[in-house]
Enzyme design. Structure first.
Site: not given
Ligand SMILES: C[S@@+](CC[C@H](N)C(=O)[O-])C[C@H]1O[C@@H](n2cnc3c(N)ncnc32)[C@H](O)[C@@H]1O
Length: 362
Positions: A266, A313
């Site tokens: 996380d 966001k």
């Molecule tokens: C918009 S995507 C990221 C895309 C990435 N920056 C790329 O360029 O490929 C958002 C990511 O955040 C991750 N995410 C959301 N909440 C999270 C958390 N609490 N801990 C770790 N990852 C998280 C999701 O699994 C997702 O893969």
């Protein structure tokens, strides 16, 4: 002249208007912003005509979040005669030259707003640039070749085929890009299109001549919300070793570089490995902006990183207020710790319902 034109992403005119009104008021300059939703620009009209040039010089363009470009413009020229659009435009530049020294200006941009409706207009703009450039060179208002020493760019901003604003921007306080949009090529081997967000952020926030010093193969980064790896790709490309934190799957091509460690954890709980100095934190997790700024504040205050780029966001409503509040909270936390820092924030071309923030601890 009393108008400032600000280009922005269509749909963000209200945010642009609120921001320019605040920033002008902070300089003791008052006026009102004309907003046409989804037009891709805002016109801020100063009550005092002489104030507008001051705005164009004194509001640091890099400090504006929602603006892609900032220029001083004339009143709207309407009903231009299609057989001679150039003469009335030249007359406006004549008036401008009586107030501002636009001799041998660096460049001419004949632009439109970044909307679907304007797409057809952009072909016209491209063609019209050629004769207008000639006419401006004849008057010596435009240099023969792009002139890096000049203080101004000249602009002609078409809102309809026979309707345009004419104006100028300051080369040390504007976007050097046509329509304020950097044209980036998607790298064929990048794992996701999001990669362009971080590439544009690095281009925007880090001066070219400092890039090698600030991002290099002696450095270690952490990418929170990393999958599938578009942001990690940008860091690895610059030589960094990256801890990629996400429960998802990272692109195989990134594992093959040997420059990443995937941590299926996380992002809100992850801490840098003990005795590892982390230089960079990047974060693209989709979460409430206040939660993200608190998290970033924690990393900076604990000294876990010195430099960071992250996305906020935006909520559906009160987007400008939310951004201002989040950035103020972050600044307060860093101030309380006695840190010296610089915060920059921009609604980048590759951002949609989000903005990108950069913080560096000095
Ligand atoms: C918009 S995507 C990221 C895309 C990435 N920056 C790329 O360029 O490929 C958002 C990511 O955040 C991750 N995410 C959301 N909440 C999270 C958390 N609490 N801990 C770790 N990852 C998280 C999701 O699994 C997702 O893969």
């Amino acid at each position: 002249m009393n108008k400032l034109a600000l280009y922005c992403r269509p749909g963000f005119e209200k945010e642009m208007a609120a921001e320019i009104t605040d920033r002008a008021a902070a300089l003791g300059i008052f006026g009102f912003a004309r907003v046409q939703e989804h037009s891709g620009y805002v016109i801020f009209e100063c009550y005092q005509p002489n104030d507008v040039d001051r705005l164009a010089r004194e509001i640091p363009f890099n400090g504006l979040i929602f603006a892609r470009q900032m220029l001083v413009v004339s009143d709207l020229l309407e009903n231009l005669d299609p057989t001679d659009r150039i003469s009335p435009i030249i007359r406006v530049f004549e008036k401008i030259s009586a107030q501002v020294d636009i001799r041998l200006s660096a460049e001419l941009f004949v632009e439109t707003a970044d909307t679907n409706e304007s797409k057809e207009l952009s072909t016209f703009c491209r063609k019209f640039t050629v004769p207008l450039r000639q006419a401006l060179k004849k008057q010596a208002w435009l240099a023969d070749k792009p002139n890096p020493k000049s203080g101004h760019f000249l602009h002609c901003f078409f809102v309809k085929p026979n309707c345009c604003y004419v104006g100028y921007s300051y080369t040390d306080n504007h976007s050097e890009h046509f329509m304020g949009i950097p044209r980036l090529k998607f790298p064929f081997d990048a794992p996701s299109r999001s990669t362009l967000k971080l590439e544009e952020a690095i281009l925007t926030f880090i001066p070219r001549k400092e890039e090698e010093k600030r991002l290099n193969d002696r450095m270690v980064g952490v990418d929170l919300g990393a999958c599938p790896g578009g942001w990690t790709y940008q860091l690895v490309k610059r030589g960094l070793f990256v801890y990629a934190v996400d429960h998802g799957k990272m692109a195989e091509s990134l594992h093959e570089t040997g420059r990443i460690e995937h941590c299926a954890e996380d992002g809100f709980k992850f801490q840098p490995p003990k005795r590892k100095k982390i230089d960079w934190l990047v974060c693209d997790m989709v979460e409430q902006p206040s939660r993200i700024t608190n998290l970033i504040g924690k990393w900076l205050v604990n000294g876990w990183c010195r430099e960071t780029i992250f996305n906020l966001k935006l909520p559906m409503k009160k987007r400008y207020q939310e951004v201002v509040q989040c950035l103020a909270n972050l600044a307060e936390v860093l101030n309380q710790k006695g840190l010296t820092f610089k915060i920059q924030a921009k609604h980048l071309y590759h951002d949609r319902e989000e903005i990108t923030v950069h913080v560096v601890i000095k």
